[in-house]
Design an enzyme around this catalytic site. Structure first.
Site, PDB file in Angstrom:
ATOM      1  N   ARG A  32       0.826  -1.215   0.000  1.00 22.47           N
ATOM      2  CA  ARG A  32       0.000   0.000   0.000  1.00 22.47           C
ATOM      3  C   ARG A  32       0.862   1.270   0.000  1.00 22.47           C
ATOM      4  O   ARG A  32       0.508   2.270  -0.605  1.00 22.47           O
ATOM      5  CB  ARG A  32      -0.918  -0.030   1.231  1.00 22.47           C
ATOM      6  CG  ARG A  32      -1.906   1.114   1.303  1.00 22.47           C
ATOM      7  CD  ARG A  32      -2.832   0.934   2.478  1.00 22.47           C
ATOM      8  NE  ARG A  32      -3.910   0.002   2.172  1.00 22.47           N
ATOM      9  CZ  ARG A  32      -5.041   0.337   1.571  1.00 22.47           C
ATOM     10  NH1 ARG A  32      -5.245   1.578   1.200  1.00 22.47           N
ATOM     11  NH2 ARG A  32      -5.981  -0.552   1.330  1.00 22.47           N
ATOM     12  N   ALA A 138      -1.065 -19.106   6.609  1.00 27.27           N
ATOM     13  CA  ALA A 138       0.087 -18.454   5.966  1.00 27.27           C
ATOM     14  C   ALA A 138       1.408 -18.873   6.607  1.00 27.27           C
ATOM     15  O   ALA A 138       2.398 -19.125   5.919  1.00 27.27           O
ATOM     16  CB  ALA A 138      -0.090 -16.943   6.033  1.00 27.27           C
ATOM     17  N   LYS A 189     -16.464 -21.010   7.270  1.00 26.63           N
ATOM     18  CA  LYS A 189     -15.736 -21.826   8.259  1.00 26.63           C
ATOM     19  C   LYS A 189     -15.263 -21.001   9.442  1.00 26.63           C
ATOM     20  O   LYS A 189     -15.121 -21.514  10.552  1.00 26.63           O
ATOM     21  CB  LYS A 189     -14.575 -22.558   7.596  1.00 26.63           C
ATOM     22  CG  LYS A 189     -13.644 -21.680   6.745  1.00 26.63           C
ATOM     23  CD  LYS A 189     -12.434 -21.210   7.461  1.00 26.63           C
ATOM     24  CE  LYS A 189     -11.655 -20.200   6.621  1.00 26.63           C
ATOM     25  NZ  LYS A 189     -10.398 -19.775   7.168  1.00 26.63           N
ATOM     26  N   ASP A 242     -10.621 -26.878   4.782  1.00 30.68           N
ATOM     27  CA  ASP A 242     -10.412 -25.601   5.465  1.00 30.68           C
ATOM     28  C   ASP A 242     -11.108 -25.591   6.829  1.00 30.68           C
ATOM     29  O   ASP A 242     -10.593 -25.065   7.815  1.00 30.68           O
ATOM     30  CB  ASP A 242     -10.967 -24.480   4.570  1.00 30.68           C
ATOM     31  CG  ASP A 242     -10.348 -23.134   4.879  1.00 30.68           C
ATOM     32  OD1 ASP A 242      -9.449 -23.085   5.745  1.00 30.68           O
ATOM     33  OD2 ASP A 242     -10.750 -22.137   4.253  1.00 30.68           O
ATOM     34  N   SER A 252      -5.496 -20.288  14.135  1.00 34.33           N
ATOM     35  CA  SER A 252      -6.676 -19.618  13.591  1.00 34.33           C
ATOM     36  C   SER A 252      -7.147 -18.521  14.545  1.00 34.33           C
ATOM     37  O   SER A 252      -7.386 -18.768  15.732  1.00 34.33           O
ATOM     38  CB  SER A 252      -7.801 -20.642  13.385  1.00 34.33           C
ATOM     39  OG  SER A 252      -9.042 -19.979  13.371  1.00 34.33           O
ATOM     40  N   ARG A 253      -7.279 -17.329  14.021  1.00 30.59           N
ATOM     41  CA  ARG A 253      -7.700 -16.189  14.853  1.00 30.59           C
ATOM     42  C   ARG A 253      -9.106 -16.412  15.405  1.00 30.59           C
ATOM     43  O   ARG A 253      -9.393 -16.105  16.556  1.00 30.59           O
ATOM     44  CB  ARG A 253      -7.690 -14.910  14.017  1.00 30.59           C
ATOM     45  CG  ARG A 253      -6.326 -14.503  13.541  1.00 30.59           C
ATOM     46  CD  ARG A 253      -6.364 -13.159  12.852  1.00 30.59           C
ATOM     47  NE  ARG A 253      -6.985 -13.236  11.535  1.00 30.59           N
ATOM     48  CZ  ARG A 253      -6.300 -13.385  10.401  1.00 30.59           C
ATOM     49  NH1 ARG A 253      -4.983 -13.498  10.436  1.00 30.59           N
ATOM     50  NH2 ARG A 253      -6.911 -13.423   9.238  1.00 30.59           N
ATOM     51  N   GLU A 279     -12.537 -12.540  11.091  1.00 31.48           N
ATOM     52  CA  GLU A 279     -13.659 -12.355  10.155  1.00 31.48           C
ATOM     53  C   GLU A 279     -14.938 -13.025  10.641  1.00 31.48           C
ATOM     54  O   GLU A 279     -16.040 -12.591  10.354  1.00 31.48           O
ATOM     55  CB  GLU A 279     -13.297 -12.931   8.779  1.00 31.48           C
ATOM     56  CG  GLU A 279     -12.135 -12.254   8.095  1.00 31.48           C
ATOM     57  CD  GLU A 279     -12.568 -11.102   7.200  1.00 31.48           C
ATOM     58  OE1 GLU A 279     -13.759 -10.752   7.210  1.00 31.48           O
ATOM     59  OE2 GLU A 279     -11.683 -10.553   6.514  1.00 31.48           O
TER      60      GLU A 279
END
Lengths: 347, 555
Positions: A32, A138, A189, A242, A252-253, A279
């Site tokens: 960015r 990631a 998910k 997934d 996983s957050r 999310e």
């Protein structure tokens, strides 16, 4: 070798850039800000999201979108969903329709219920668009641990190119034409990772985790089918693959949000402590509203909504979930006219 | 609904190179088309055989023989059918015993027979029959061959401005017609659509279009005459074998390659339910990208093809009864084709036509914004624009490795994109008329009185015992009109003038008059208990024109 474009300087964008660069492709990765690009070029490290990992020397960071559009036929867009439309609109100023665009972002636009490939379609003139989704944490990809993903597109050009560019010794790429289903799998998910995080915090046991994941799959495929997708898509990497990863991994957050709430944190405190975007929290609200509109029952998701946004306590939600009417196990296997028997959708 | 001009200033002269091709091909052009269709059809099948382990010319011919025998077995056999049966019997006897090379010759014969049927020739017998049964004026008109002559005749008999209301960016379309091949894609309401469109094009000085007309249109001698003279080619949807489909596809492709403006009904058939098309059949439309790439490869000076969506909205529909019957009988099975209907009854057609003339009925024909083959809108200069108005170089879509390339899978997807844009245009450009709005409101009010009934039970209710107070229907209609007006202001639908401006009472009264003038007092009737219907299916048919807008949900 042809140059591949990556839009986004986050953890997944950098992990993909590294994987592609390691295969020998020059990679143009858009950041960015010019400062962010300069920092990366000086260190070949994404200090914010993948600290301590030295990335491929074939990656060149840039803040110039025009340069990416001009030099790259395959452009992978990997930016958070809340910025996705804005960045896609900027990219739309430079692409000419010949590029292949692939989204890796697992998100949904709250006000429009649009998925990211739909946003790409609206914001650019490109038609050859796809979505990459699967059990792809990631940090594990950056650490070169074996994994697989699904490239979904209606265009063979896209699926073939992505398979050619991304497949390698520690990454496999399968194809699918059900773009909406594959993207939806990546979105939904997250909701159920919160649920399994909660269950894990309460030490309910592995049976409970197994049941939650399986019924989550039923809910996801029921919803997706009503939205026009193939429920069988959810048996693939972008569905069950997934889901299992996200629902069981401390990386996983969303799982961590569930874990913290189960341990007594408030939603706000849990989200603040995670620091990154979870999310699943927003997705619960958005999908609950949509499910009501289209007349689909999603008991686990509704239970999470009651817990997180309606002030219900956890024992009451669990009690309610255990009293939901019991229907067929695998809904789409029990359609009228099939040999499996004449069942009904328990919606 | 702005009409941006009627071309009376002589913009007909703007028709450039493309329009000069015209619809009447010379003998040499026809021979060329015939030869090419046969050659391409045969080549296609040879290619399929080369790319398949299981396929052979024997299998392909066998499939055609089987399907044609099946079709002809179920048909009422006329002279043509008997001739065809003889042909297929002969092919059936020959092909199993001959070499692969000889099978290629058989394939050529089959393709030749199909292309002859598709191209169609003016049939003097049909003309004679038509001339006998028609009133003197029409007979005099039919004695002339020129389509322009009869279009002019009908144009003067009908006050087109009043009866067929044409709107849309007409100047824009005329300009594009001079620089590109146009593909018009209308919604399909009635078998009279092609005649109405022909009249509209003539009236507005738009170029003529050739089109594939369903074989059932040729069952009406009058319309059959028009079809043949308008440059229509025959499409027999009962023929489902691959050779026929290929020949048809290649005929349309060649026509476009030669620069003839083409018209396809992308819904494939008339809307049986009355609703605006929700799905399209993209087969023939898909020829467009193929032609575009071929034009680029051939370095043609005007390689472009543009698509003009056209939404027809009819206050009354000639075949409404048979269409809705078909829909209810065959829900989900659109392949069912009625070969005889109200349409094949000449007096019924004349009654409808008189109705149109006496202003009891109107037809709105709205041309949408021109699109390129990839679903982008095209501006007046022929530049494609993305959703933000940025210019798009459409050649880039078909370039691979630096140049234009045919890529069937990619192009099929492009056609799907185009289909989505056409469907959006249909939905946006549909004109809600008093009959549609009144039928919607009345049906909703009647259905609300019997919430325990499912749709099919509701459709069986009729008679004064099911009457609904007029005030209830007015209230329902007033709310509906309000929502429709908001939708129109957002560009989501178009409204006829009365639906936009009049009150519920006036709109409903007009609709009752319109219905009574054609449907013999069946659709909406006034009794002592209020408003009732003797034909709920017809009410449902007209109501369906406003389906899929979310109007049946409470706000």
């Amino acid at each position: 070798m042809e140059t591949i474009g990556i839009i986004g300087g986050g953890s997944f964008g950098s992990a993909l850039a590294d994987m592609i660069g390691t295969k020998g492709h020059p990679v143009l990765q858009w950041f960015r800000t010019g400062e962010g690009a300069d920092r990366f070029n000086a260190s070949l490290e994404n200090a914010k999201y993948l600290p301590g990992i030295s990335l491929s020397a074939n990656i060149i960071a840039t803040a110039d979108l025009e340069r990416v559009a001009r030099h790259c036929k395959l452009i992978i867009v990997s930016v958070p969903s809340q910025h996705f439309r804005q960045v896609a609109g900027m990219l739309g100023d430079w692409v000419d329709g010949s590029q292949l665009l692939v989204s890796t972002t697992k998100g949904i636009e709250a006000h429009s219920f649009k998925l990211m490939t739909e946003v790409l379609r609206e914001e650019t003139c490109c038609l050859k668009i796809g979505a990459l989704s699967g059990p792809n944490l990631a940090k594990e990809i950056a650490a070169k641990k074996p994994s697989g993903s699904v490239i979904a597109s209606r265009y063979e050009e896209v699926t073939q190119k992505v398979q050619e560019v991304l497949s390698g010794p520690y990454f496999r790429v399968y194809s699918n034409t059900d773009v909406y289903g594959v993207e939806l799998g990546g979105v939904l998910k997250n909701v159920y990772a919160i649920a399994t995080g909660l269950v894990a915090s309460l030490k309910m046991g592995d049976n409970t985790i197994g049941m939650i994941i399986t019924r989550a799959l039923a809910e996801m495929s029921r919803f997706a089918e009503r939205m026009g997708s193939n429920p069988l898509t959810f048996l693939g990497l972008a569905g069950v693959g997934d889901l299992v990863t996200t629902c069981t991994s401390p990386l996983s957050r969303n799982y961590r949000v569930g874990l913290m709430i189960g341990q007594g944190s408030s939603l706000e405190a849990a989200v603040a402590a995670i620091g990154e975007v979870a999310e699943g929290v927003n997705t619960i609200r958005i999908v609950k509203e949509k499910a009501a509109q289209i007349g689909i029952r999603m008991h686990i998701l509704e239970g999470l909504h009651a817990l997180l946004f309606e002030g219900r306590d956890l024992p009451a939600v669990i009690k309610q979930l255990m009293n939901v009417p019991q229907m067929e196990d695998v809904e789409f296997a029990y359609r009228p006219g099939t040999n499996a028997g004449a069942g009904s959708n328990p919606a | 609904m702005p009409d941006s001009g009627d071309g009376a200033d002589g913009t007909g002269s703007e028709r450039g190179r493309k329009a000069e091709i015209g619809l009447r091909l010379t003998r040499e052009q026809r021979e060329h088309v015939r030869r090419e269709v046969i050659r391409r059809t045969v080549e296609d099948h040879k290619e399929m055989v080369r790319n398949s382990r299981d396929l052979s010319l024997e299998v392909i011919i066998n499939d055609a023989v089987y399907q044609e025998h099946e079709r002809l077995r179920g048909a009422k056999r006329g002279k043509e059918d008997r001739e065809q049966l003889r042909f297929w019997n002969q092919v059936g006897r020959e092909f199993p015993r001959v070499s692969e090379e000889e099978r290629e010759r058989i394939l050529e014969r089959i393709a030749g027979m199909y292309v002859d049927e598709i191209m169609g020739y003016f049939n003097p017998v049909v003309h004679k029959v038509a001339a006998k049964i028609l009133p003197w004026g029409l007979k005099a008109m039919l004695s002339r061959f020129s389509p322009a002559a009869w279009l002019k005749y009908l144009g003067t008999r009908l006050n087109l401005e009043e009866n067929i209301i044409i709107s849309g960016p007409l100047d824009h379309i005329r300009r594009l017609a001079g620089r590109a091949t146009l593909i018009m894609t209308p919604t399909h309401v009635s078998n009279l659509d092609s005649v109405v469109i022909g009249l509209g094009l003539y009236q507005k000085r738009l170029p003529p279009f050739t089109y594939g007309a369903g074989l059932n249109l040729f069952s009406n001698p009058v319309i059959s005459f028009f079809m043949n003279n308008l440059g229509a080619y025959k499409v027999d949807r009962r023929k489902q074998n691959g050779i026929y489909k290929n020949a048809l596809k290649h005929y349309a492709t060649l026509s476009m390659e030669m620069g003839q403006h083409n018209l396809f009904f992308p819904g494939g058939t008339r809307s049986r339910s009355g609703e605006v098309e929700q799905k399209l059949k993209l087969g023939l439309l898909g020829c467009g990208v193929n032609v575009y790439v071929s034009n680029l490869l051939a370095d043609k000076p005007d390689p472009d093809l543009f698509v003009i969506p056209c939404t027809l909205s009819c206050g009354l529909v000639l075949e409404a009864q048979s269409l809705i019957e078909d829909h209810l009988k065959e829900t989900g099975k659109s392949r069912y084709i009625r070969t005889r209907s109200d349409f094949s009854r000449p007096m019924r057609v004349l009654k409808f036509w008189r109705n149109l003339q006496s202003m009891n009925s109107r037809i709105h024909m709205h041309f949408g914004e021109p699109l390129d083959l990839f679903g982008n809108r095209v501006d007046e200069d022929g530049v494609s624009r993305d959703s933000h108005g940025r210019p798009v170089d459409r050649r880039k879509y078909v370039e691979t490795a630096g140049g234009p390339r045919h890529h069937p899978q990619r192009d099929q997807e492009y056609t799907r994109e185009l289909g989505r844009s056409i469907l959006k245009a249909f939905r946006r450009d549909n004109v809600a008329m008093s009959t549609h709005a009144s039928a919607f409101a009345a049906f909703t009010a009647m259905r609300r009185r019997s919430p325990q009934y499912d749709l099919y039970r509701i459709l069986r209710t009729a008679g004064p015992e099911h009457a609904v107070p007029l005030a209830d229907i007015h209230a329902e209609l007033a709310a509906l009109l309000e929502r429709l007006r908001v939708m129109e202001s957002r560009g989501e639908i178009l409204l006829a003038d009365d639906v936009r401006e009049a009150g519920a009472g006036e709109v409903f009264a007009k609709a009752m008059v319109h219905f009574a003038s054609f449907h013999d007092g069946e659709v909406l009737l006034r009794g002592s208990g209020g408003i009732y219907t003797e034909n709920m299916k017809l009410l449902y048919y007209y109501r369906n024109r406003l389906d899929h807008y979310g109007l049946d949900k409470k706000e």
